[in-house]
Design a protein around this motif. Structure first.
Motif, PDB file in Angstrom:
ATOM      1  N   LYS A 165       8.134  -1.119  -6.953  1.00  0.00           N
ATOM      2  CA  LYS A 165       7.944  -2.083  -8.048  1.00  0.00           C
ATOM      3  C   LYS A 165       9.281  -2.716  -8.425  1.00  0.00           C
ATOM      4  O   LYS A 165       9.386  -3.929  -8.585  1.00  0.00           O
ATOM      5  CB  LYS A 165       7.324  -1.398  -9.271  1.00  0.00           C
ATOM      6  CG  LYS A 165       5.847  -1.155  -9.139  1.00  0.00           C
ATOM      7  CD  LYS A 165       5.290  -0.500 -10.392  1.00  0.00           C
ATOM      8  CE  LYS A 165       3.785  -0.295 -10.281  1.00  0.00           C
ATOM      9  NZ  LYS A 165       3.233   0.384 -11.464  1.00  0.00           N
ATOM     10  N   SER A 213       1.154 -11.010  -1.244  1.00  0.00           N
ATOM     11  CA  SER A 213       1.192 -10.373   0.075  1.00  0.00           C
ATOM     12  C   SER A 213       1.454 -11.377   1.199  1.00  0.00           C
ATOM     13  O   SER A 213       2.064 -11.024   2.216  1.00  0.00           O
ATOM     14  CB  SER A 213      -0.100  -9.602   0.349  1.00  0.00           C
ATOM     15  OG  SER A 213      -1.205 -10.469   0.338  1.00  0.00           O
ATOM     16  N   HIS A 269      -4.924   7.924  -4.452  1.00  0.00           N
ATOM     17  CA  HIS A 269      -4.508   6.745  -5.220  1.00  0.00           C
ATOM     18  C   HIS A 269      -5.179   5.464  -4.706  1.00  0.00           C
ATOM     19  O   HIS A 269      -4.631   4.369  -4.894  1.00  0.00           O
ATOM     20  CB  HIS A 269      -2.989   6.611  -5.175  1.00  0.00           C
ATOM     21  CG  HIS A 269      -2.289   7.743  -5.850  1.00  0.00           C
ATOM     22  ND1 HIS A 269      -2.172   7.834  -7.217  1.00  0.00           N
ATOM     23  CD2 HIS A 269      -1.698   8.857  -5.344  1.00  0.00           C
ATOM     24  CE1 HIS A 269      -1.528   8.954  -7.522  1.00  0.00           C
ATOM     25  NE2 HIS A 269      -1.227   9.579  -6.408  1.00  0.00           N
ATOM     26  N   SER A 270      -6.318   5.618  -4.044  1.00  0.00           N
ATOM     27  CA  SER A 270      -7.098   4.474  -3.529  1.00  0.00           C
ATOM     28  C   SER A 270      -6.272   3.569  -2.618  1.00  0.00           C
ATOM     29  O   SER A 270      -6.375   2.345  -2.670  1.00  0.00           O
ATOM     30  CB  SER A 270      -7.689   3.663  -4.684  1.00  0.00           C
ATOM     31  OG  SER A 270      -8.482   4.490  -5.497  1.00  0.00           O
ATOM     32  N   THR A 271      -5.434   4.188  -1.803  1.00  0.00           N
ATOM     33  CA  THR A 271      -4.596   3.459  -0.859  1.00  0.00           C
ATOM     34  C   THR A 271      -4.764   4.104   0.515  1.00  0.00           C
ATOM     35  O   THR A 271      -4.831   5.324   0.615  1.00  0.00           O
ATOM     36  CB  THR A 271      -3.115   3.525  -1.280  1.00  0.00           C
ATOM     37  OG1 THR A 271      -3.009   3.068  -2.632  1.00  0.00           O
ATOM     38  CG2 THR A 271      -2.228   2.669  -0.400  1.00  0.00           C
ATOM     39  N   LYS A 280       0.220  -2.402  -1.260  1.00  0.00           N
ATOM     40  CA  LYS A 280      -0.708  -2.437  -2.395  1.00  0.00           C
ATOM     41  C   LYS A 280      -0.085  -3.203  -3.564  1.00  0.00           C
ATOM     42  O   LYS A 280      -0.748  -4.020  -4.206  1.00  0.00           O
ATOM     43  CB  LYS A 280      -1.087  -1.021  -2.814  1.00  0.00           C
ATOM     44  CG  LYS A 280      -2.143  -0.972  -3.907  1.00  0.00           C
ATOM     45  CD  LYS A 280      -2.615   0.438  -4.153  1.00  0.00           C
ATOM     46  CE  LYS A 280      -3.761   0.588  -5.099  1.00  0.00           C
ATOM     47  NZ  LYS A 280      -4.073  -0.453  -6.019  1.00  0.00           N
ATOM     48  N   ILE A 281       1.184  -2.961  -3.835  1.00  0.00           N
ATOM     49  CA  ILE A 281       1.864  -3.631  -4.949  1.00  0.00           C
ATOM     50  C   ILE A 281       1.905  -5.142  -4.740  1.00  0.00           C
ATOM     51  O   ILE A 281       1.596  -5.906  -5.653  1.00  0.00           O
ATOM     52  CB  ILE A 281       3.282  -3.045  -5.155  1.00  0.00           C
ATOM     53  CG1 ILE A 281       3.174  -1.627  -5.741  1.00  0.00           C
ATOM     54  CG2 ILE A 281       4.130  -3.939  -6.039  1.00  0.00           C
ATOM     55  CD1 ILE A 281       4.479  -0.861  -5.752  1.00  0.00           C
ATOM     56  N   THR A 283      -0.026  -6.906  -2.780  1.00  0.00           N
ATOM     57  CA  THR A 283      -1.410  -7.398  -2.779  1.00  0.00           C
ATOM     58  C   THR A 283      -1.910  -7.552  -4.202  1.00  0.00           C
ATOM     59  O   THR A 283      -2.465  -8.589  -4.571  1.00  0.00           O
ATOM     60  CB  THR A 283      -2.330  -6.451  -1.976  1.00  0.00           C
ATOM     61  OG1 THR A 283      -1.864  -6.412  -0.622  1.00  0.00           O
ATOM     62  CG2 THR A 283      -3.780  -6.914  -2.014  1.00  0.00           C
ATOM     63  N   ASP A 284      -1.686  -6.519  -5.021  1.00  0.00           N
ATOM     64  CA  ASP A 284      -2.106  -6.576  -6.423  1.00  0.00           C
ATOM     65  C   ASP A 284      -1.396  -7.700  -7.178  1.00  0.00           C
ATOM     66  O   ASP A 284      -1.957  -8.285  -8.104  1.00  0.00           O
ATOM     67  CB  ASP A 284      -1.862  -5.233  -7.125  1.00  0.00           C
ATOM     68  CG  ASP A 284      -2.785  -4.129  -6.612  1.00  0.00           C
ATOM     69  OD1 ASP A 284      -3.732  -4.431  -5.859  1.00  0.00           O
ATOM     70  OD2 ASP A 284      -2.538  -2.953  -6.959  1.00  0.00           O
ATOM     71  N   ALA A 285      -0.156  -7.997  -6.774  1.00  0.00           N
ATOM     72  CA  ALA A 285       0.619  -9.060  -7.425  1.00  0.00           C
ATOM     73  C   ALA A 285       0.267 -10.445  -6.871  1.00  0.00           C
ATOM     74  O   ALA A 285       0.771 -11.462  -7.369  1.00  0.00           O
ATOM     75  CB  ALA A 285       2.113  -8.801  -7.255  1.00  0.00           C
ATOM     76  N   GLY A 286      -0.565 -10.488  -5.834  1.00  0.00           N
ATOM     77  CA  GLY A 286      -0.965 -11.771  -5.257  1.00  0.00           C
ATOM     78  C   GLY A 286       0.102 -12.438  -4.419  1.00  0.00           C
ATOM     79  O   GLY A 286       0.077 -13.656  -4.225  1.00  0.00           O
TER      80      GLY A 286
END
Length: 158
Positions: free
Chosen positions: A151, A37, A67-69, A29-30, A32-35
């Motif tokens: 992170k 992946s 946590h939507s994961t 998720k981290i 992916t969110d950071a673009g």
């Protein structure tokens, strides 16, 4: 197994049904969110063969969903190839670390850097305790530790 391009990380715990699949899902998720992946190969595994083929613990899945994961992961045991193909093998406690270093010693040309995931914790909580015999809150604690550590790990690897 890790792909040939980019960076790769394998998260490891004893059974691959609680801590390591949470860490894997959190890191996915981290990145992916950071673009980023597309720059990472990510998986998780166990030091034992107890739960091979099983889904993560229902409490781990419930915590991730909160946590939507989510994760489609099925437990697997670490292989000799993992030590040759992953850049990082990040584990949860000293017992995992001892087992991994012993197994790595049997693999010529081991390329993986084997560390405790908690070594990246900005709050300096080195060990990610096994929540299996605990309560739902213990899974939340694992999740929060994994978020902090993942992170920080990503920042240090970027």
């Amino acid at each position: 197994m890790a792909s040939g391009s980019g960076k790769s990380v394998l998260f490891v715990c004893l059974g691959n049904i609680c801590r390591s699949p949470i860490a894997e899902a959190v890191f996915r998720k981290i990145v992916t969110d950071a673009g980023v992946s597309n720059q990472w190969s990510i998986d998780s595994a166990a030091t034992s063969d107890w739960n091979v083929g099983c889904s993560p613990d229902s409490r781990a899945l419930k915590c991730l969903k909160t946590h939507s994961t989510e994760t489609p992961h099925k437990a697997r045991q670490i292989t000799k190839d993992d030590f040759l193909s992953y850049d990082y093998i990040l584990c949860m406690d000293e017992s995992n670390l001892r087992d991994l270093k012993r197994k790595a010693g049997q693999v010529p040309d081991c390329k993986a850097k084997i560390e405790l995931l908690g070594s990246y914790d900005p709050q300096k909580k080195l060990i990610i305790e096994d929540p299996y015999y605990g309560r739902d809150e213990d899974f939340e604690t694992v999740y929060q530790q994994c978020v902090r550590c993942c992170k920080s790990f990503l920042e240090k690897c970027s």
